[in-house]
Scaffold this active site. Structure first.
Site, PDB file in Angstrom:
ATOM      1  N   GLU A 155      23.018 -40.880 -22.507  1.00 25.57           N
ATOM      2  CA  GLU A 155      23.791 -40.366 -21.372  1.00 25.57           C
ATOM      3  C   GLU A 155      22.849 -39.801 -20.314  1.00 25.57           C
ATOM      4  O   GLU A 155      21.874 -39.083 -20.629  1.00 25.57           O
ATOM      5  CB  GLU A 155      24.744 -39.248 -21.849  1.00 25.57           C
ATOM      6  CG  GLU A 155      25.517 -38.602 -20.701  1.00 25.57           C
ATOM      7  CD  GLU A 155      26.671 -37.711 -21.144  1.00 25.57           C
ATOM      8  OE1 GLU A 155      26.931 -37.596 -22.355  1.00 25.57           O
ATOM      9  OE2 GLU A 155      27.321 -37.134 -20.247  1.00 25.57           O
ATOM     10  N   ASP A 162      33.623 -36.603 -32.377  1.00 22.49           N
ATOM     11  CA  ASP A 162      32.468 -35.909 -31.784  1.00 22.49           C
ATOM     12  C   ASP A 162      32.356 -34.516 -32.407  1.00 22.49           C
ATOM     13  O   ASP A 162      33.277 -33.704 -32.274  1.00 22.49           O
ATOM     14  CB  ASP A 162      32.729 -35.780 -30.274  1.00 22.49           C
ATOM     15  CG  ASP A 162      31.470 -35.735 -29.468  1.00 22.49           C
ATOM     16  OD1 ASP A 162      30.375 -35.785 -30.053  1.00 22.49           O
ATOM     17  OD2 ASP A 162      31.587 -35.663 -28.221  1.00 22.49           O
ATOM     18  N   ASP A 200      34.107 -34.568 -27.380  1.00 22.13           N
ATOM     19  CA  ASP A 200      34.362 -33.147 -27.112  1.00 22.13           C
ATOM     20  C   ASP A 200      34.548 -32.916 -25.610  1.00 22.13           C
ATOM     21  O   ASP A 200      34.883 -31.816 -25.175  1.00 22.13           O
ATOM     22  CB  ASP A 200      33.273 -32.240 -27.705  1.00 22.13           C
ATOM     23  CG  ASP A 200      31.906 -32.475 -27.110  1.00 22.13           C
ATOM     24  OD1 ASP A 200      31.734 -33.405 -26.295  1.00 22.13           O
ATOM     25  OD2 ASP A 200      30.973 -31.714 -27.455  1.00 22.13           O
ATOM     26  N   SER A 201      34.386 -33.984 -24.817  1.00 20.51           N
ATOM     27  CA  SER A 201      34.749 -33.919 -23.401  1.00 20.51           C
ATOM     28  C   SER A 201      36.222 -33.545 -23.245  1.00 20.51           C
ATOM     29  O   SER A 201      36.656 -33.141 -22.168  1.00 20.51           O
ATOM     30  CB  SER A 201      34.478 -35.265 -22.708  1.00 20.51           C
ATOM     31  OG  SER A 201      35.094 -36.322 -23.417  1.00 20.51           O
ATOM     32  N   LYS A 225      29.783 -38.267 -34.261  1.00 16.30           N
ATOM     33  CA  LYS A 225      28.694 -38.293 -33.266  1.00 16.30           C
ATOM     34  C   LYS A 225      28.093 -36.899 -33.176  1.00 16.30           C
ATOM     35  O   LYS A 225      28.822 -35.900 -33.181  1.00 16.30           O
ATOM     36  CB  LYS A 225      29.219 -38.731 -31.899  1.00 16.30           C
ATOM     37  CG  LYS A 225      28.133 -38.713 -30.826  1.00 16.30           C
ATOM     38  CD  LYS A 225      28.571 -39.419 -29.564  1.00 16.30           C
ATOM     39  CE  LYS A 225      29.398 -38.572 -28.633  1.00 16.30           C
ATOM     40  NZ  LYS A 225      28.757 -37.312 -28.204  1.00 16.30           N
TER      41      LYS A 225
HETATM   42  O1  KIV Z   1      32.399 -36.189 -25.246  1.00 13.27           O
HETATM   43  C1  KIV Z   1      32.304 -37.327 -24.773  1.00 13.27           C
HETATM   44  O2  KIV Z   1      33.252 -37.866 -24.211  1.00 13.27           O
HETATM   45  C2  KIV Z   1      31.034 -38.001 -24.888  1.00 13.27           C
HETATM   46  C3  KIV Z   1      30.859 -39.290 -24.163  1.00 13.27           C
HETATM   47  C4  KIV Z   1      30.834 -39.083 -22.716  1.00 13.27           C
HETATM   48  C5  KIV Z   1      29.688 -40.037 -24.653  1.00 13.27           C
HETATM   49  O3  KIV Z   1      30.165 -37.508 -25.540  1.00 13.27           O
END
Ligand code: KIV
Length: 293
Positions: A181, A82, A43-44, A112
């Site tokens: 993290e 995610d 979700d980044s 995730k």
């Molecule tokens: O959203 C994401 O990219 C993440 C990673 C940094 C683990 O959760």
């Protein structure tokens, strides 16, 4: 294809592995062909691709849009979707529906989820239903407001004990792996030793089983000061700026397009082409394509 069983084997055989975020078809294809075993549609993407200041505004529909593109670009990698903010927070039923969409519509192999506590029960239910879950503890960006910013977690004894307890509970509930993290390196190493499932660190030192980085961070496409834990393996932002500036200059001074970029009428080559190029031109029955295909 890489499966959750392969990740477990990597841990058991003390083989470290890489995880990289992917948000679109082309980058997924590059990463997949490079043999990266796990691609995370993180979700980044809300920050990296959509320009939001946090991951909170990202919706499930936006995540699915990107997940589908990544699935189209990948053949061998384990794909993890995610679960965005508010897609699993309301109820276990909502979590099942959202995770199911990631698998059924998005083509993901696993999901995730951030946090411990109530997420442990959701992890148990999803795992029972055949949807593998990657946990995520430590600096969990969806808790940004509760954490008072993107701050390292687990520095105090109480926080560290909590993270360790959550990690064990997630493992018990069936999580197949765990992202750690923004934690002190000692804590991440301790958690890695205390659980049987593979841990994947980001800003958590060298003691985890795998490491994850954001694709654009490691390629140096994201600009500005990178967080301490990021290593830039390339500086593509500069390279991209050079390329587009040169394109604009060549358009301005008339050197692009050249004869080699032109199409001929009725199969005949442009007058400026030599004979060999001309016959190649004829045989090729040119197809107009965008991108390298
Ligand atoms: O959203 C994401 O990219 C993440 C990673 C940094 C683990 O959760």
């Amino acid at each position: 294809m890489t499966t959750v069983l392969d990740l477990q084997r990597f841990k058991d055989e003390h083989r470290r592995f890489a995880v990289i975020t992917a948000y679109d078809f082309l980058s997924a294809r590059i990463l997949d062909e490079a043999g990266i075993p796990v691609l995370l549609v993180g979700d980044s993407l809300g920050m990296v691709m959509l320009g939001h200041p946090t991951t909170l505004p990202v919706t499930l529909d936006e995540m699915l849009h990107h997940a589908k593109a990544v699935a189209r670009g990948s053949r061998q990698a384990l794909l993890v979707g995610d679960m965005p903010f508010m897609s699993y927070h309301v109820s276990t039923e909502q979590a099942i529906t959202s995770a199911g969409r990631f698998v059924q519509e998005g083509g993901m192999h696993a999901v995730k989820l951030e946090g411990g506590g109530r997420v442990v029960e959701i992890t148990r239910r999803l795992t029972e239903l055949g949807i593998p879950v990657m946990g995520h503890l430590g600096l969990t960006p969806q808790f940004v407001h509760q954490m008072g910013g993107f701050k390292v977690q687990g520095k105090s004894r109480a926080q560290a004990d909590r993270i360790l307890a959550d990690a064990k509970a997630l493992e018990q509930a069936g999580a197949f792996s765990l992202v750690l993290e923004g934690t002190p390196a000692e804590l991440a190493a301790r958690v890695t030793g205390a659980v049987g499932i593979p841990t994947i660190g980001i800003g958590a030192g060298a003691g985890t089983d795998g490491q994850v980085l954001v694709f654009h961070d490691l390629l140096g496409i994201t600009t500005g000061k990178a967080p301490k834990f990021v290593k830039r393996y390339a500086n593509l932002a500069d390279e991209m700026t050079r390329a587009v500036t040169r394109f604009a200059q060549e358009v301005g001074n008339g050197t692009f397009p050249g004869p080699e970029h032109e199409y001929a009428a009725n199969g005949a080559a442009p007058a400026s082409h030599d004979a060999a190029a001309a016959s190649e031109h004829k045989e090729a029955r040119e197809e107009v394509k965008y991108g390298a295909g």
